[in-house]
Design a protein around this motif. Structure first.
Motif, PDB file in Angstrom:
ATOM      1  N   UNK A  13       0.954  59.846  59.247  1.00 48.90           N
ATOM      2  CA  UNK A  13       0.574  61.259  59.110  1.00 48.90           C
ATOM      3  C   UNK A  13       0.614  61.973  60.462  1.00 48.90           C
ATOM      4  N   UNK A  14       0.139  61.294  61.519  1.00 45.91           N
ATOM      5  CA  UNK A  14       0.161  61.906  62.853  1.00 45.91           C
ATOM      6  C   UNK A  14       1.597  62.157  63.319  1.00 45.91           C
ATOM      7  N   UNK A  15       2.511  61.232  62.974  1.00 41.04           N
ATOM      8  CA  UNK A  15       3.922  61.415  63.354  1.00 41.04           C
ATOM      9  C   UNK A  15       4.498  62.661  62.688  1.00 41.04           C
ATOM     10  N   UNK A  20       2.240  68.367  54.232  1.00 36.73           N
ATOM     11  CA  UNK A  20       2.677  67.128  54.892  1.00 36.73           C
ATOM     12  C   UNK A  20       2.313  65.899  54.058  1.00 36.73           C
ATOM     13  N   UNK A  21       1.164  65.938  53.386  1.00 35.42           N
ATOM     14  CA  UNK A  21       0.795  64.811  52.510  1.00 35.42           C
ATOM     15  C   UNK A  21       1.770  64.717  51.339  1.00 35.42           C
ATOM     16  N   UNK A  22       2.185  65.863  50.833  1.00 35.05           N
ATOM     17  CA  UNK A  22       3.171  65.885  49.754  1.00 35.05           C
ATOM     18  C   UNK A  22       4.503  65.309  50.243  1.00 35.05           C
ATOM     19  N   UNK A  23       4.909  65.689  51.457  1.00 38.00           N
ATOM     20  CA  UNK A  23       6.147  65.157  52.048  1.00 38.00           C
ATOM     21  C   UNK A  23       6.050  63.639  52.191  1.00 38.00           C
ATOM     22  N   UNK A  52       3.696  70.865  63.746  1.00 39.31           N
ATOM     23  CA  UNK A  52       2.293  71.236  64.015  1.00 39.31           C
ATOM     24  C   UNK A  52       1.820  72.454  63.226  1.00 39.31           C
ATOM     25  N   UNK A  53       2.737  73.304  62.775  1.00 39.81           N
ATOM     26  CA  UNK A  53       2.346  74.518  62.046  1.00 39.81           C
ATOM     27  C   UNK A  53       2.179  74.273  60.543  1.00 39.81           C
ATOM     28  N   UNK A  91      -1.220  54.148  58.166  1.00 41.29           N
ATOM     29  CA  UNK A  91      -0.608  53.005  58.861  1.00 41.29           C
ATOM     30  C   UNK A  91      -0.058  53.446  60.209  1.00 41.29           C
ATOM     31  N   UNK A  92      -0.247  52.600  61.220  1.00 36.83           N
ATOM     32  CA  UNK A  92       0.366  52.887  62.527  1.00 36.83           C
ATOM     33  C   UNK A  92       1.853  52.540  62.470  1.00 36.83           C
ATOM     34  N   UNK A  93       2.645  53.301  63.211  1.00 35.50           N
ATOM     35  CA  UNK A  93       4.101  53.129  63.164  1.00 35.50           C
ATOM     36  C   UNK A  93       4.519  51.723  63.583  1.00 35.50           C
TER      37      UNK A  93
END
Length: 540
Positions: A407-409, A422-425, A415-416, A438-440
């Motif tokens: 999610x952070x990636x 983004x959760x849907x993506x 950022x906008x 999960x971490x990358x």
């Protein structure tokens, strides 16, 4: 040959198999299918004896040899590629080693007193070596390696200097050379170019033993298997036929089960409505009780399990000019090796170019020239007006920040964007629930590819440049990507060894060969029809 009877298996809290049964008979070529994490690798390990079932029994006929190719190839170094393959060829390589020891013993003066026993043993071992066709072993090893794309220089070189992908091919060559009674192949099509895939396809078709394999390449699987075993929610279900037949039967079964479920739900709703309406009336008490008992006895039909398939739709991309990219008189060399010598190539709006050629022909180099990742030695590369380009390269997965979550990636890239968007993506690309945390660094190759793809496609480009975009993707994710790209309005330039992907998405083919560069109007299917070959490296 191999039977699994009422197998039960649990890994930690995860139940992998519940009373699962299946058979593998001589001559059968089985495709093992199921979602990631369903237990395909566990099944292989149960057959080889690396793991034991918690319940039930795995039976392997006496004397049966099993060759198992997995993605974990282990350490290889200090031998030539040819020697490494011959050493891993099973019983024949063990006997070859004993023959060499006996030959050394025959000329050892310190062992002269043992000579009669040594000569007698040598005769026994030599007879067995001949039975196993040992004297043709080196020739067969070289043939298998050539089929898998190794040059003579690589065959004679140190196996330890190869990349991970080429070491995978060495491990696969060992199993093919071994010619066991049963081959278990876990993703043998990974890391292979299209020429090697087609060679392997022919090899496995002609293999007269039993075969069980997994593969994310639909065309490869479809051409080889004559039976499919599906792992789903701990059970094993067998389908006679190729992969296409399995997919049709699976869809039909789901449709029938959904219809049954809906009919039962309608009937239950009707019965419950009657009970609710008349339960307070003494005059209907007997009827109400009768219907309650009837409902208690009904075996409920479950709805079909929804496969976790992803669906992605492009937002409309801004329109580019008619001329997307133009290469004029381009020259490019790496050291003494000349890749391009005066290349002229032009891409226009809405063209979808598939770039084809053997290893080293310059496919990835062309994509790097187009994207500006590398500069030409001479000539010019010019992008057209209003071109918004996105480039999927293999190294793109390596530059993900390992400490950032999925999610952070996505947040870093956009950022906008609203969190819900983004959760849907993330969900579209198979990251649902806790997966987004999960971490990358812990992501699998397929998960990394999906994340990079999500970042590329959220803010849609009008020119997509893709270098092997389907590597590491499972069949369901590939189908999603193909469906999304089929509706994409922009321009594409791509390299892929997946024939299903090539056929579905290309409308032009650029063929790179030692005899020159050829351009074909029409897509991959038309290219195959015109040339009579599925890849340039198969030309006679």
């Amino acid at each position: 040959m191999i039977r699994l009877d009422s197998i039960g298996k649990q890994n930690g809290k995860q139940i992998v198999f519940i009373e699962a049964s299946a058979t593998l008979l001589k001559g059968e070529k089985v495709g093992l299918v199921g979602p990631n994490g369903a237990g395909k690798t566990t099944l292989f390990r149960l057959i080889t004896g690396e793991e034991a079932p918690d319940e039930g029994q795995v039976s392997v006929d006496r004397g049966i040899t099993i060759g198992y190719f997995s993605q974990d190839v282990g350490e290889m170094a200090g031998q030539t590629v040819l020697a490494a393959v011959m050493d891993g060829a099973g019983p024949v390589s063990t006997i070859a080693a004993e023959l060499r020891e006996l030959e050394a013993a025959m000329v050892d003066p310190d062992r002269a007193h043992e000579m009669d026993a040594i000569i007698e043993r040598y005769g026994e071992v030599q007879g067995r070596f001949e039975e196993l066709d040992g004297y043709s072993l080196e020739g067969r090893a070289a043939e298998v390696l050539a089929g898998l794309g190794f040059s003579q220089e690589m065959i004679d070189g140190d196996v330890g200097k190869l990349s991970g992908g080429w070491k995978m091919r060495v491990a696969l060559a060992r199993i093919l050379l071994m010619r066991p009674d049963v081959m278990l192949l876990d993703e043998p099509s990974n890391h292979l170019d299209i020429e090697s895939l087609i060679w392997l396809e022919a090899f496995l078709k002609n293999f007269d033993g039993a075969l069980m394999m997994t593969s994310h390449d639909r065309a490869f699987m479809n051409r080889i298997v004559n039976k499919v075993i599906e792992i789903d929610a701990g059970t094993l279900t067998s389908y006679s036929g190729d992969y296409e037949f399995y997919a049709q039967q699976r869809a039909l079964a789901d449709k029938q089960q959904q219809a049954q479920f809906e009919r039962q739900q309608a009937m239950l709703a009707k019965e419950i409505a009657f009970i609710e309406r008349f339960k307070a009336r003494a005059s209907h008490a007997a009827q109400v009780q009768s219907r309650v008992k009837k409902l208690d006895k009904i075996e409920r039909v479950e709805p079909p399990r929804r496969r976790q398939t992803v669906a992605f739709e492009f937002q409309p991309a801004p329109r580019s000019g008619e001329d997307v990219v133009s290469l004029k008189n381009v020259h490019k060399s790496y050291g003494a090796r000349r890749i391009y010598d005066g290349l002229d190539f032009h891409v226009r709006r809405r063209e979808r170019w598939a770039v084809m050629g053997v290893n080293g022909a310059g496919k990835s180099t062309l994509l790097k020239l187009v994207t500006g990742a590398t500069e030409p030695d001479g000539g010019s590369v010019a992008l057209g007006g209003s071109v918004k380009m996105a480039y999927f390269a293999q190294h793109a997965m390596e530059v993900l920040d390992g400490e950032r979550t999925v999610f952070q990636a996505l947040e870093d890239a956009f950022p906008q964007a609203a969190q819900g968007s983004l959760r849907s993506l993330a969900g579209c690309f198979g990251f649902s629930g806790d997966d987004v945390e999960k971490r990358c660094r812990v992501l699998s190759g397929g998960e990394k590819a999906r994340l990079v793809m999500a970042k590329m496609l959220y803010d849609p480009p009008n020119f997509l440049v893709l270098d092997e975009p389907t590597n590491h993707l499972d069949i369901a994710t590939k189908e999603m990507l193909i469906a999304a790209l089929a509706n994409y309005e922009g321009t594409m330039l791509f390299v892929s060894h997946d024939r299903h992907f090539l056929a579905a998405l290309s409308n032009r083919v650029l063929e790179l060969t030692p005899d020159g560069i050829h351009q074909y109007g029409g897509g991959y299917t038309e290219y195959v029809a015109r040339t009579g070959q599925e890849a340039p490296g198969l030309r006679n």
